[in-house]
Design a protein around this motif. Structure first.
Motif, PDB file in Angstrom:
ATOM      1  N   ASN A   8      -7.988   3.392  -7.366  1.00 43.41           N
ATOM      2  CA  ASN A   8      -6.872   3.118  -6.649  1.00 43.41           C
ATOM      3  C   ASN A   8      -6.200   1.950  -6.363  1.00 43.41           C
ATOM      4  O   ASN A   8      -5.822   1.346  -7.451  1.00 43.41           O
ATOM      5  CB  ASN A   8      -7.110   3.725  -5.398  1.00 43.41           C
ATOM      6  CG  ASN A   8      -7.056   5.168  -5.343  1.00 43.41           C
ATOM      7  OD1 ASN A   8      -6.515   5.881  -6.240  1.00 43.41           O
ATOM      8  ND2 ASN A   8      -7.440   5.802  -4.216  1.00 43.41           N
ATOM      9  N   THR A   9      -6.152   1.294  -5.269  1.00 45.40           N
ATOM     10  CA  THR A   9      -5.613  -0.014  -4.867  1.00 45.40           C
ATOM     11  C   THR A   9      -6.382  -1.106  -5.926  1.00 45.40           C
ATOM     12  O   THR A   9      -5.392  -1.735  -6.236  1.00 45.40           O
ATOM     13  CB  THR A   9      -5.866  -0.237  -3.305  1.00 45.40           C
ATOM     14  OG1 THR A   9      -5.567   0.773  -2.758  1.00 45.40           O
ATOM     15  CG2 THR A   9      -5.151  -1.398  -3.100  1.00 45.40           C
ATOM     16  N   HIS A  42      -6.569 -10.050   1.297  1.00 43.34           N
ATOM     17  CA  HIS A  42      -6.539  -8.736   1.540  1.00 43.34           C
ATOM     18  C   HIS A  42      -7.531  -8.426   2.644  1.00 43.34           C
ATOM     19  O   HIS A  42      -8.756  -8.902   2.747  1.00 43.34           O
ATOM     20  CB  HIS A  42      -7.047  -7.797   0.488  1.00 43.34           C
ATOM     21  CG  HIS A  42      -7.064  -6.229   0.714  1.00 43.34           C
ATOM     22  ND1 HIS A  42      -6.028  -5.552   1.087  1.00 43.34           N
ATOM     23  CD2 HIS A  42      -8.074  -5.381   0.432  1.00 43.34           C
ATOM     24  CE1 HIS A  42      -6.193  -4.107   1.350  1.00 43.34           C
ATOM     25  NE2 HIS A  42      -7.564  -4.294   0.927  1.00 43.34           N
ATOM     26  N   TRP A  49     -14.205  -1.393  -2.827  1.00 48.32           N
ATOM     27  CA  TRP A  49     -13.924  -1.401  -4.123  1.00 48.32           C
ATOM     28  C   TRP A  49     -14.588  -2.671  -5.167  1.00 48.32           C
ATOM     29  O   TRP A  49     -13.840  -3.207  -6.100  1.00 48.32           O
ATOM     30  CB  TRP A  49     -12.397  -1.614  -4.444  1.00 48.32           C
ATOM     31  CG  TRP A  49     -11.466  -0.117  -3.984  1.00 48.32           C
ATOM     32  CD1 TRP A  49     -10.485  -0.246  -3.181  1.00 48.32           C
ATOM     33  CD2 TRP A  49     -11.556   0.904  -4.380  1.00 48.32           C
ATOM     34  NE1 TRP A  49      -9.967   1.004  -3.062  1.00 48.32           N
ATOM     35  CE2 TRP A  49     -10.680   1.804  -4.084  1.00 48.32           C
ATOM     36  CE3 TRP A  49     -12.635   1.631  -5.304  1.00 48.32           C
ATOM     37  CZ2 TRP A  49     -10.630   3.160  -4.070  1.00 48.32           C
ATOM     38  CZ3 TRP A  49     -12.811   3.200  -5.493  1.00 48.32           C
ATOM     39  CH2 TRP A  49     -11.516   3.761  -4.790  1.00 48.32           C
ATOM     40  N   ASP A 106      -9.120  -6.034   4.144  1.00 53.49           N
ATOM     41  CA  ASP A 106     -10.280  -5.002   4.536  1.00 53.49           C
ATOM     42  C   ASP A 106     -11.524  -5.883   3.855  1.00 53.49           C
ATOM     43  O   ASP A 106     -11.434  -6.927   3.371  1.00 53.49           O
ATOM     44  CB  ASP A 106     -10.084  -4.084   3.359  1.00 53.49           C
ATOM     45  CG  ASP A 106     -10.790  -2.497   3.737  1.00 53.49           C
ATOM     46  OD1 ASP A 106     -11.464  -2.796   4.858  1.00 53.49           O
ATOM     47  OD2 ASP A 106     -11.039  -1.788   2.808  1.00 53.49           O
ATOM     48  N   HIS A 136       0.410   2.821  -5.560  1.00 56.21           N
ATOM     49  CA  HIS A 136       0.375   4.025  -5.918  1.00 56.21           C
ATOM     50  C   HIS A 136       1.009   4.935  -4.777  1.00 56.21           C
ATOM     51  O   HIS A 136       1.411   4.437  -3.929  1.00 56.21           O
ATOM     52  CB  HIS A 136      -1.207   4.490  -6.216  1.00 56.21           C
ATOM     53  CG  HIS A 136      -2.069   4.299  -4.944  1.00 56.21           C
ATOM     54  ND1 HIS A 136      -1.864   4.954  -3.745  1.00 56.21           N
ATOM     55  CD2 HIS A 136      -2.906   3.131  -4.726  1.00 56.21           C
ATOM     56  CE1 HIS A 136      -2.569   4.359  -2.848  1.00 56.21           C
ATOM     57  NE2 HIS A 136      -3.377   3.368  -3.298  1.00 56.21           N
ATOM     58  N   HIS A 196      -1.152   2.448   4.501  1.00 53.56           N
ATOM     59  CA  HIS A 196      -2.398   3.404   4.071  1.00 53.56           C
ATOM     60  C   HIS A 196      -1.950   4.702   4.958  1.00 53.56           C
ATOM     61  O   HIS A 196      -1.981   4.781   5.996  1.00 53.56           O
ATOM     62  CB  HIS A 196      -3.551   2.826   4.135  1.00 53.56           C
ATOM     63  CG  HIS A 196      -4.797   3.516   3.284  1.00 53.56           C
ATOM     64  ND1 HIS A 196      -5.225   4.809   3.665  1.00 53.56           N
ATOM     65  CD2 HIS A 196      -5.207   3.089   2.084  1.00 53.56           C
ATOM     66  CE1 HIS A 196      -6.011   4.941   2.684  1.00 53.56           C
ATOM     67  NE2 HIS A 196      -6.030   4.174   1.799  1.00 53.56           N
ATOM     68  N   GLU A 250       0.774  -1.141   0.230  1.00 49.27           N
ATOM     69  CA  GLU A 250       0.160  -0.047  -0.047  1.00 49.27           C
ATOM     70  C   GLU A 250       0.933   1.150   0.151  1.00 49.27           C
ATOM     71  O   GLU A 250       1.920   1.439   0.671  1.00 49.27           O
ATOM     72  CB  GLU A 250      -1.052  -0.073   1.170  1.00 49.27           C
ATOM     73  CG  GLU A 250      -1.851   1.213   1.349  1.00 49.27           C
ATOM     74  CD  GLU A 250      -2.881   1.526   0.283  1.00 49.27           C
ATOM     75  OE1 GLU A 250      -3.290   0.593  -0.297  1.00 49.27           O
ATOM     76  OE2 GLU A 250      -2.742   2.753  -0.174  1.00 49.27           O
ATOM     77  N   ARG A 290     -14.776  -5.560  -4.437  1.00 43.90           N
ATOM     78  CA  ARG A 290     -13.867  -6.669  -4.808  1.00 43.90           C
ATOM     79  C   ARG A 290     -14.571  -8.017  -4.789  1.00 43.90           C
ATOM     80  O   ARG A 290     -14.113  -9.083  -5.265  1.00 43.90           O
ATOM     81  CB  ARG A 290     -12.609  -6.653  -3.504  1.00 43.90           C
ATOM     82  CG  ARG A 290     -11.693  -5.701  -3.645  1.00 43.90           C
ATOM     83  CD  ARG A 290     -10.466  -6.044  -2.722  1.00 43.90           C
ATOM     84  NE  ARG A 290      -9.506  -5.241  -2.815  1.00 43.90           N
ATOM     85  CZ  ARG A 290      -9.162  -3.788  -2.245  1.00 43.90           C
ATOM     86  NH1 ARG A 290      -9.923  -3.424  -1.234  1.00 43.90           N
ATOM     87  NH2 ARG A 290      -8.113  -3.256  -2.283  1.00 43.90           N
TER      88      ARG A 290
HETATM   89  C1  GP9 Z   1      -9.258  -0.625   0.654  1.00 41.71           C
HETATM   90  C2  GP9 Z   1      -7.535  -0.556   0.867  1.00 41.71           C
HETATM   91  C3  GP9 Z   1      -6.972   1.059   0.384  1.00 41.71           C
HETATM   92  O1  GP9 Z   1      -9.403  -1.849   0.647  1.00 41.71           O
HETATM   93  O2  GP9 Z   1      -7.067  -1.360  -0.258  1.00 41.71           O
HETATM   94  O3  GP9 Z   1      -7.374   1.588  -0.726  1.00 41.71           O
HETATM   95  P1  GP9 Z   1      -6.906   2.877  -1.340  1.00 41.71           P
HETATM   96  O4  GP9 Z   1      -7.833   3.897  -0.429  1.00 41.71           O
HETATM   97  O5  GP9 Z   1      -5.550   2.819  -1.175  1.00 41.71           O
HETATM   98  O6  GP9 Z   1      -7.647   2.839  -2.807  1.00 41.71           O
END
Ligand code: GP9
Ligand code: MN
Length: 626
Positions: free
Chosen positions: A292-293, A339, A346, A341, A470, A409, A251, A348
């Protein structure tokens, strides 16, 4: 009589609110475009504003002040959202991105850093009106304007002007959406976005459908300007045949902490050591989009461009992506991703089946132990993934495991006993200091994990990949002191190129023992083809937009998030268009300085737009999952 009408009108809600909204729009245009052009503002924005105001005048019978205040408040909040979004993402928010904002934790947490006192001007009048309402000194009489004689004709004219502005700009292609909003009008731009949906307007003259793969692959190679290299002639092809693939996506990991010493201490001592026997690509650029991620996960597994205006996992969660997990499964691998979270984040729960992972391990699996920031720590991630991997190893089952980190993060806060770097005082309590601590934490935890892979006998039989998803430190969301701290660390000003630069490391015992640093320009799109080459996976029937970095040198990589569409890296420059190519800016990758003579890169600009369009169209053509 006539002058009576005029005074009536000038004292009406309709007029005063319109005037206020025009002034606010002008302020926004000034903040966004550094432009103070009354005629342009009136011409582009007035139609829409009057249309909304006269609608209220027509519809609201009772409580008119309230409805006007509401219009003013909604409008002002929107303007504020536009400027905040701009200072973080460098682009104009579109209505669909606005609804996705809840997903972007970093921006939610950095909002205070983004707010400037001048933004208060968007709300002063509302505050004053509310106070006057409460103390019953509200200045505007609640008298209505004549509807038939006045409001209806006004509405018709306003709609007519808006429609004309809409039609005039409908087919105008401007790749930088900030300039697009400036030229087309902010409200008009949003209206056009609603009309177009998330489609961009560049035409493609090739059939990109799934049954046309060889042709499309040839087209991509031609646009990229690279030749096909037969497998038997490739460097390192199949050298890691049937090895496990263990991919660690870290991250917010940027490249600059690698090899860096702060106060005499290395930030990533273990990774630094590891580089002696790894292939290291220090000039890798991030290519993630609004997801993002999750976009980083998508790119690594597909080598396709993520969408420009939406998280790909959201728009195409129902699709079946041709992907690395699917390719490896066909070779007998077990495939899984970890992962910590919640799986819904997102989208997933859809993304993983779309990518073809057989198994996923999410928040439910990891539980609530050792939560740092958003979720269970990366120590927990590694500790709980290990037995799963051991299980496959004991069954002699090759596997592909992707592990998605979370602890580093934003805002990078670690429990005190995990912050082990002895930082000089000036870093203590700063965002930069916290960032370095969390990268140092990751370095330690990755090392522990690798040690355990060694003990389990998995290490020698694996290819280990480490990369950042990123950036973590964004200039506009940082205090000046923090920007200066990072600049001090770099030994020069902290610039855009530094921010978009992530590390990409391949560590395969027995294969990468000599250690190599490959300075060429590389991107997230290239990761999958490079790994596939090592594992001996043929990409003959696979549409990929990246290239195998062990066999190709010349590169062309589009970046269209945090930068305008049409931005690209090649081996020499980072190019950022403005309205188009001619008024853009080219930065020398070596010196990071602006170069004046960039005409010769025009071809690259057109090629990158073409590649992105091909990718978008191909993605769209992919079938849905049954
Ligand atoms: C969210 C984590 C962070 O599940 O992977 O995401 P980000 O805010 O970096 O897109
Ligand atoms: Mn991330």
């Amino acid at each position: 009589m006539k002058s009576n009408y005029i005074t009536e009108f000038l004292k009406s809600h309709l007029f005063i609110i319109t005037l206020i909204l025009v002034i606010k729009t002008m302020l926004l245009r000034f903040l966004l475009f550094e432009e103070l052009n009354i005629t342009k503002t009136l011409f582009l924005e007035l139609g829409y504003i009057v249309a909304f105001a006269s609608l209220i005048e027509l519809i609201a019978v009772k409580g008119k002040p309230f409805f006007y205040l509401l219009l003013n408040a909604v409008f002002s909040t929107l303007l504020l959202a536009v400027i905040l979004y701009y200072s973080f993402f460098g682009r104009i928010v579109t209505y669909f991105a606005l609804f996705q904002l809840g997903q972007v934790d970093t921006i939610n947490e950095s909002v205070t850093a983004l707010i400037e006192p001048v933004y208060g001007l968007f709300f002063v009048d509302i505050a004053i009106f509310i106070v006057l309402l409460v103390i019953r000194k509200y200045p505007i009489k609640n008298r209505s304007l004549n509807k038939k004689l006045f409001v209806i004709p006004l509405l018709v004219v306003a709609l007519g002007i808006s429609f004309a502005t809409f039609m005039i700009h409908k087919n105008e292609v401007i790749s930088n959406n900030v300039i697009a909003a400036q030229e087309k009008g902010i409200l008009n731009y949003e209206a056009l976005e609603v009309y177009y949906g998330s489609e961009s307007q560049i035409l493609v003259d090739i059939d990109v459908s799934v049954d046309n793969v060889p042709k499309l692959k040839q087209e991509i190679r031609e646009v990229k300007g690279i030749e096909q290299i037969p497998q038997e002639e490739r460097n390192y092809f199949n050298t890691a045949e049937k090895r496990n693939l263990i991919v660690i996506q870290v991250e917010s990991m940027q490249n600059f902490p690698i090899g860096l010493k702060v106060g005499g201490e290395e930030v990533t001592p273990h990774i630094n050591k590891m580089l002696d026997n790894s292939f290291y690509f220090p000039n890798t650029v991030q290519q993630t989009g609004p997801g993002n991620t999750s976009d980083a996960e998508f790119i690594f597994n597909t080598s396709l461009y993520p969408l420009a205006f939406n998280p790909t996992s959201q728009t195409y969660g129902n699709k079946k992506f041709p992907s690395l997990p699917r390719l490896l499964k066909a070779e007998g691998y077990a495939t899984m991703t970890f992962h910590a979270d919640d799986i819904e984040f997102w989208n997933r729960d859809e993304l993983y089946p779309a990518l073809g992972f057989e198994h996923y391990y999410d928040g439910k699996f990891f539980g609530n132990k050792d939560v740092i920031g958003i979720g269970p720590s990366d120590e927990v991630l590694f500790d709980k993934a290990l037995p799963v991997l051991k299980g496959y190893h004991l069954k002699d089952q090759p596997f592909y495991a992707q592990l998605i980190g979370l602890t580093s993060h934003h805002p990078f806060k670690l429990p005190a006993d995990e912050a082990e770097l002895e930082l000089p005082d000036k870093f203590k309590g700063s965002l930069t200091g916290d960032y370095l601590q969390s990268i140092n934490y990751m370095d330690r935890k990755i090392n522990n994990f690798i040690e355990k892979l060694k003990q389990a006998g998995i290490y020698e039989e694996s290819v280990i990949v480490i990369y950042g998803d990123h950036f973590g430190l964004q200039q506009s969301a940082m205090d000046q002191e923090d920007v200066d701290l990072v600049s001090d660390l770099l030994g020069n000003e902290y610039k855009l190129i530094d921010r978009l630069n992530i590390p990409f490391i391949i560590h395969a015992p027995g294969i990468t023992d000599q250690g190599k640093t490959l300075e060429k320009t590389s991107g997230q799109l290239d990761m999958m083809p490079t790994v596939a080459n090592l594992l001996g996976i043929s990409l003959e029937d696979q549409v990929v937009f990246g290239q195998d970095l062990l066999n190709y040198d010349k590169n062309l990589l589009g970046v269209r998030y945090y930068l305008p569409i049409g931005s690209f890296f090649n081996n020499e420059i980072l190019f950022v268009p403005k309205k188009g190519f001619e008024d853009g800016t080219a930065y020398d990758l070596q010196t990071e300085e602006v170069i004046e003579d960039y005409e010769k890169y025009k071809e690259d600009y057109n090629r990158v737009l073409k590649l992105e369009k091909l990718s978008d169209t191909y993605l769209k053509s992919l079938p849905e999952r049954k």
